[in-house]
Design an enzyme around this catalytic site. Structure first.
Site, short mmCIF file in Angstrom:
data_model
loop_
_atom_site.label_atom_id
_atom_site.label_comp_id
_atom_site.label_asym_id
_atom_site.label_seq_id
_atom_site.Cartn_x
_atom_site.Cartn_y
_atom_site.Cartn_z
CG LEU A 13 -41.16 11.96 23.21
CD1 LEU A 13 -41.24 10.77 24.20
CD2 LEU A 13 -42.45 12.82 22.60
NE ARG A 20 -31.74 12.62 36.33
CZ ARG A 20 -32.41 11.55 36.21
NH1 ARG A 20 -31.44 10.69 36.55
NH2 ARG A 20 -32.89 11.59 35.26
CB THR A 85 -42.69 10.57 28.91
OG1 THR A 85 -43.05 9.36 29.58
CG2 THR A 85 -41.48 11.01 28.47
CG ASP A 107 -33.08 11.99 28.16
OD1 ASP A 107 -33.62 10.99 26.76
OD2 ASP A 107 -33.15 11.68 28.72
CG ASN A 380 13.64 31.78 1.66
OD1 ASN A 380 13.86 31.72 2.64
ND2 ASN A 380 14.91 30.22 1.92
CG ASN A 389 -1.77 42.01 9.13
OD1 ASN A 389 -1.68 42.35 9.67
ND2 ASN A 389 -3.10 41.26 8.56
CE1 TYR A 390 -7.23 46.62 12.20
CE2 TYR A 390 -5.87 46.72 14.31
CZ TYR A 390 -6.42 46.38 13.45
OH TYR A 390 -7.95 47.39 14.44
#
Ligand code: UD1
Ligand code: CA
Length: 460
Positions: A13, A20, A85, A107, A380, A389-390
């Site tokens: 269910l 709440r 329910t 729940d 290294n 990169n952009y």
């Protein structure tokens, strides 16, 4: 289990709003360990009864629920108005085919497979099985009313309970094993003449008693298993409980946790032997940790695969990466998605790596940005190196051959290739490919001006 999968159906269910919670999100989409409440239940069920599709009664926030949980292997049944329910379970009646039905609440997320197994295997076909528990503070919950002989007489909601009934500590967990016949006959006749004017599923109890169905109760191993989530305080209590369970599970598997209360798993984690995890580590998504890894404090591992003996030092964030054996990462490293680090790589402090392959034994130890790159073995990369990169429109790749040496404070303007064994002079801005095995540098020549005087401040 003695009851085969075809002897009972399963209904969850999950149509209620959860007022709440004070949330726009339907309650069953709130999360524990970053997984929606409803999914905790379906996972437990799949493990226990893999070949049975649960029926989920949904309603409030239906679109959102199906969008988030559409991948679950369940039958969805709509309850368009949330009238209680009992009314919710009634929506599932046309789909029930077996003599018994297991009913769970969306729940009450942490019910264990063991408890469900106990409920299923000890409730006979003609009986009504109930999960109950004794709560030190039962407020807000339905109380189990028993007669002097201890037989269950009634379930009374707090709002309908007398002063005396409110003192009862035994509560209804909202998890039931019903004879299908009982609810098929009984549910259409229940009424909503109660404090909340809802059709209570618990009203079925009086019919069960009238019709001489034995009422059988079982209790879970831990009360947290049957604790419902009605507000965010209860949610946080269950989060802590669940995290404690997870921490204990990993410790039993051979992980050393510096503090199980400061370790959070929000996904699927698998670990090798002799892994050590320091405080405040958060694991998210799919994470696999090899043998003898050491995870430093205050780190986040999200969708990561670590080989054996990898060391992640403090304050590192590793996201979407594969890191091979004996690598050393951090402190303060940030590894972003699409990154593959080969064995024995070293990535040091204030280094960001995104969508890059770094070869065996290569080192990027300080203050660098490496994006969209392929770096060979034993390279290294000096402090302060940046792959540019952009260009404002597209991303470009940087390729660096084996054994190259990139001097500190170098900008590599991609697309660019640095040949094997190449050396790049510190402080260079490299815009064209650098040949293998040569020194390439790009900076203005140094000069000194003799007799030059610094300007002086005038005395007043
Ligand atoms: C319910 C039980 C109570 C029990 C408690 C355990 C009833 C009348 N009361 O109370 O005895 O102690 O669970 O946690 O059953 N739902 C629907 N449609 C609806 C109403 C609810 O699908 O119209 C779903 C909710 O999404 C939730 C579950 O049913 O998952 C329980 O509903 P909720 O309103 O939370 O019931 P409680 O007041 O907690
Ligand atoms: Ca509830």
């Amino acid at each position: 289990m003695s009851n085969g999968p075809n002897t009972f159906d399963i209904v969850i269910l999950a149509a209620g709003q959860g007022k709440r919670m004070q949330s726009r999100l339907p309650k069953v989409l709130h999360r524990l360990a970053n997984r929606p409440l409803l999914e905790h239940i379906t996972r437990t069920l799949y493990e226990l009864i893999p070949d049975k599709k649960p029926i989920v009664v949904y309603g409030h926030g239906g679109e959102q629920i199906q969008k988030t949980l559409g991948h679950l292997s369940v039958e969805w049944v709509l309850q368009s108005k949330q009238l209680g329910t009992g009314h919710a379970l009634q929506q599932a009646l046309p789909y029930l085919q077996s003599p018994q039905v297991l009913v769970l609440c969306g729940d009450v997320p942490l019910i264990s497979g063991d408890t469900l197994k106990k409920l299923i295997s000890t409730t006979t076909v003609d009986a009504l099985g109930l999960v109950t528990a004794n709560f030190p503070d039962p407020s807000g919950l339905g109380r189990i009313v028993r007669d002097e002989a201890g037989h269950v007489q009634d379930i009374v909601e707090e709002k309908d309970a007398s002063e005396k009934q409110r003192k009862i500590k035994e509560i209804n967990a909202g998890i039931y094993f019903f004879p299908t016949e009982l609810i098929k006959k009984g549910l259409p006749t229940i009424e909503n003449n109660n404090a909340q004017q809802e059709y209570y599923l618990t009203s079925i109890l009086s019919q069960a008693i009238q019709n001489k169905y034995p009422i059988h109760t079982i209790q879970p191993n831990a009360i947290e298993e049957v604790q419902g989530v009605n507000d965010r305080i209860q949610l946080s209590h269950l989060e802590r409980y669940l995290q404690k369970q997870l921490a204990e599970k990993f410790m039993r598997q051979g992980v050393t946790l510096s503090d199980p209360a400061r370790f959070d798993v929000r996904g699927d984690l698998s670990v090798g032997q002799d892994v050590t995890i320091d405080i405040n580590v958060i694991v998210e998504g799919y994470v696999k940790i090899g043998n003898e890894c050491v995870i430093g404090p205050h780190t986040v591992l999200r969708n990561v695969i670590l080989g054996d003996r990898v060391e992640i030092k403090a304050h590192s964030i590793i996201d979407g990466a594969e890191i091979a054996a004996d690598a050393i990462i951090g402190p303060f490293a940030r590894i972003r998605p699409g990154t593959v680090l080969a064995s024995r790589t070293h990535v040091g402090n204030f280094v960001e790596i995104k969508n890059s392959n770094i070869g065996e034994g290569s080192k990027i130890n300080h203050l660098s940005y490496v994006g969209d790159s392929k770096i060979g073995k034993q390279v290294n990369v000096g402090a302060g190196t940046i792959t540019c990169n952009y260009d404002g429109v597209a991303k470009h790749r940087t390729i660096i051959g084996d054994h190259a040496f990139i001097g500190s404070n170098t900008q590599l303007v991609a697309p660019i290739t640095i040949g094997e064994g190449a050396t790049i002079g510190a402080g260079s801005t490299i815009t064209r490919d650098a040949p293998p095995n040569q020194l390439t540098l790009c900076r203005t020549q140094q000069r000194s001006i003799p007799h030059w005087q610094r300007p002086q401040k005038k005395e007043e």
